[in-house]
Scaffold this motif. Sequence first.
Motif: not given
Length: 279
Positions: A80-84
């Motif tokens: 889902i990625g770093f920021k999510a």
Amino acid sequence: MNSKTDIRIDIQKLKKLPTLSWTAERILNLTSKELTHFDELVDIIERDPPIMSKVLGVANIVYFGIYKPITTVKDALLKIGFKALKNIALSISIFSLFKSSQEKEKSYMRLFKHSIATGTVCQIISEKFLNEPSEDNFATGVLHDIGLFALNYAFYEQFQKIEQALSRENSLTQAEKKILGTTHSEIGKWLAEIWGLPEIFCDVILYHHEPPQKSVKYAKNVALVQLSNSIAEKLGYHPFEVKIESEFYREKVYKLLDVPEPEELVNELKEILKEVENL
């Protein structure tokens, strides 16, 4: 203690409300500019098992059907990625600050599930119907009622009076103004500013019961949260035991959002939202 001034003084001085935890503060201060922060985020979450468990549970609900089950924090980061992941972890760590006595457990869990449901609806609508995926949409939806968490935690007598008044009032904001002289939206915004949360969160928290166009910079985000809040309530995720419908400026919201009607969205999302019960 029932005046707007008194409550604001209590919040500003943090007499009763918690300060950000080590976990929440570390997560809030992380940026994605350096690769080392990726490993640091994983480490922060893994050091707090109760938060880690909730983070993985929420990630699997929000991204249900997009990925195979997310089983580890590193797996979540990759999928889902770093920021999510950062925004999910920040939201969960903030909610953990408001856990208190057993007396408040039921009301706390109602608020928690309503908030997660609203954030999940925000994220799905933005990705599936608006084609505007943004990692901020989940967090703004989740944190919109942070003022109610504050009331439940630090001003429980007033929180109960508001809940009782809802059986007579059709409007949460009217009940709050009579009892507090202010609203949970204003309280939430004050708290978000004290904690240094991003401006978009402060705006959505303040205006989510108002016509979205009152927000100069984030009207579309406010509209999305207001719609998602309404859908969460229609699916049974109410912030109070008394089930009333929050203010929903349908015409103004749909001027900003090109999405299906609420009834269609409810049908689309009801199966996914059932998973919130397992948190």
